[in-house]
Write an enzyme that holds these catalytic residues in place. Structure first.
Site, short mmCIF file in Angstrom:
data_model
loop_
_atom_site.label_atom_id
_atom_site.label_comp_id
_atom_site.label_asym_id
_atom_site.label_seq_id
_atom_site.Cartn_x
_atom_site.Cartn_y
_atom_site.Cartn_z
N GLY A 9 -35.31 -6.22 -36.65
CA GLY A 9 -34.46 -5.38 -35.79
C GLY A 9 -34.99 -3.96 -35.73
CG HIS A 147 -17.89 1.56 -38.13
ND1 HIS A 147 -16.85 1.17 -38.95
CD2 HIS A 147 -18.98 1.68 -38.93
CE1 HIS A 147 -17.29 1.06 -40.19
NE2 HIS A 147 -18.58 1.36 -40.21
CE LYS A 151 -18.77 -2.45 -38.20
NZ LYS A 151 -20.03 -3.11 -38.56
P1 NAD Z 1 -27.95 -2.28 -33.49
O1 NAD Z 1 -27.23 -3.06 -32.42
O2 NAD Z 1 -28.31 -0.88 -33.22
O3 NAD Z 1 -29.31 -3.05 -33.85
C1 NAD Z 1 -29.35 -4.43 -34.09
C2 NAD Z 1 -30.79 -4.92 -34.09
O4 NAD Z 1 -30.77 -6.31 -34.36
C3 NAD Z 1 -31.51 -4.73 -32.74
O5 NAD Z 1 -32.88 -4.51 -32.96
C4 NAD Z 1 -31.30 -6.11 -32.08
O6 NAD Z 1 -32.34 -6.42 -31.17
C5 NAD Z 1 -31.35 -7.03 -33.29
N1 NAD Z 1 -30.57 -8.25 -33.07
C6 NAD Z 1 -29.24 -8.35 -32.96
N2 NAD Z 1 -28.90 -9.65 -32.71
C7 NAD Z 1 -30.06 -10.34 -32.69
C8 NAD Z 1 -30.36 -11.72 -32.49
N3 NAD Z 1 -29.42 -12.65 -32.24
N4 NAD Z 1 -31.67 -12.08 -32.53
C9 NAD Z 1 -32.63 -11.18 -32.79
N5 NAD Z 1 -32.41 -9.86 -32.97
C10 NAD Z 1 -31.11 -9.46 -32.93
O7 NAD Z 1 -27.05 -2.43 -34.80
P2 NAD Z 1 -27.07 -1.51 -36.12
O8 NAD Z 1 -26.08 -0.41 -35.95
O9 NAD Z 1 -28.48 -1.19 -36.48
O10 NAD Z 1 -26.40 -2.52 -37.17
C11 NAD Z 1 -27.03 -3.74 -37.49
C12 NAD Z 1 -26.21 -4.48 -38.56
O11 NAD Z 1 -26.22 -3.69 -39.77
C13 NAD Z 1 -24.74 -4.69 -38.22
O12 NAD Z 1 -24.33 -5.94 -38.74
C14 NAD Z 1 -24.02 -3.57 -38.96
O13 NAD Z 1 -22.68 -3.86 -39.29
C15 NAD Z 1 -24.88 -3.49 -40.20
N6 NAD Z 1 -24.84 -2.21 -40.92
C16 NAD Z 1 -24.79 -2.29 -42.27
C17 NAD Z 1 -24.85 -1.14 -43.03
C18 NAD Z 1 -24.88 -1.26 -44.54
O14 NAD Z 1 -24.94 -0.22 -45.24
N7 NAD Z 1 -24.87 -2.48 -45.08
C19 NAD Z 1 -24.95 0.11 -42.41
C20 NAD Z 1 -25.00 0.16 -41.01
C21 NAD Z 1 -24.96 -1.02 -40.28
#
Ligand code: NAD
Length: 254
Positions: A9, A147, A151
């Site tokens: 991602g 958030h 999200k």
């Molecule tokens: P985002 O939408 O900005 O990015 C998601 C990425 O994943 C993109 O590159 C997208 O292309 C890819 N992606 C999504 N679904 C896909 C699929 N089916 N196949 C292939 N690629 C796919 O999201 P984000 O804000 O970066 O958050 C991503 C995840 O991380 C979420 O689940 C969010 O809740 C989680 N998160 C966790 C923390 C933590 O501390 N654990 C912090 C922030 C976000």
């Protein structure tokens, strides 16, 4: 030796933060970055097509895959990493039971470290919430998270973790009530859960404990996503070279 990491991602909000943070650290090198759609280099790192992940893992031989994507892709990527013998740090949230089982299965082959929140502040919040909930029997408890407007999952993975912590400290609170509308007086066993979505807020979590004439509010605010990327890379550096198994972020902090 720095841990060699593979970032999935890479064009996502967190993927970009992870690559930027790794570039600034001595204990992690980005060995591979992938994304589902083509993108220009991210922070100077070339990004490959995620559909070729198994072959790319074999070629680049990273120590740890760092995944912040979505539940479906996360399960697919972790399975590919397990097949390649690559450890995994998973920050993605919103898994269903079947997906949870698939991640647990991968942890039988490689080390898999998961956290719904990689900030040290939330780790401290969890401890404070557990202690406060146990110390305040009979108090009403409400959890509110806020958030950014893109999200997907609600309530947040962090809110679900806090709810698990509260229920462990106060087992009589066994009903999660999501939002409130119309005639909905509070019942003794409930925890209210509220999810707000607005703007570009990186993540806020508040636990309200209220008794008679006495209210405690415990709140964490992430100033930016950098804090999550830093925690995930701390976890990756810690996880490299460990035995297969399921690990938790609290083990890194201890
Ligand atoms: P985002 O939408 O900005 O990015 C998601 C990425 O994943 C993109 O590159 C997208 O292309 C890819 N992606 C999504 N679904 C896909 C699929 N089916 N196949 C292939 N690629 C796919 O999201 P984000 O804000 O970066 O958050 C991503 C995840 O991380 C979420 O689940 C969010 O809740 C989680 N998160 C966790 C923390 C933590 O501390 N654990 C912090 C922030 C976000």
């Amino acid at each position: 030796m720095p841990a060699r990491i593979a970032v999935t991602g890479a064009d996502g909000r967190m993927g970009r933060e992870v690559i930027a943070a790794a570039n600034d650290r001595d204990d992690c090198d980005v060995a591979l970055a992938v994304n589902r759609s083509p993108v220009d280099p991210v922070e100077g790192v070339a990004v490959d097509d995620a559909t070729n992940l198994p072959a790319l893992l074999a070629d680049s031989d990273p120590d740890v895959l760092v995944d912040f994507t979505g539940p479906d892709s996360s399960v697919e990527y972790v399975a590919a990493a397990a097949e390649a013998g690559v450890a995994c740090v998973v920050g993605t949230t919103g898994f269903d039971d079947e997906q949870e089982a698939a991640l647990a299965d991968a942890a039988r082959t490689v080390p898999v470290l998961r956290a719904s929140n990689f900030s040290r502040g939330v780790a401290a919040l969890r401890r404070a919430v557990s202690e406060a909930a146990a110390a305040l029997p009979g108090y009403d408890v409400e959890v509110t998270e806020t958030h950014h407007n893109a999200k997907v999952d609600a309530p947040s993975g962090t809110a679900l973790t806090l709810l698990d912590d509260i229920e462990a400290a106060r087992p009589e609170l066994d009903e999660r009530v999501h939002g409130r509308e119309g005639d909905s007086p509070r019942t003794d066993g409930e925890i209210g859960v509220h999810a707000r979505r607005a703007g570009d807020i990186a993540g806020e979590h508040e636990v309200l404990l209220a008794g008679d004439e006495n209210v405690l509010e415990l709140t964490h605010r992430a100033g930016s996503r950098r804090v999550f990327a830093a925690g995930a890379l701390d976890a990756a550096a810690w996880l490299a070279g460990r035995d297969a198994g399921a690990y938790d972020f609290t083990e890194v902090l201890e």
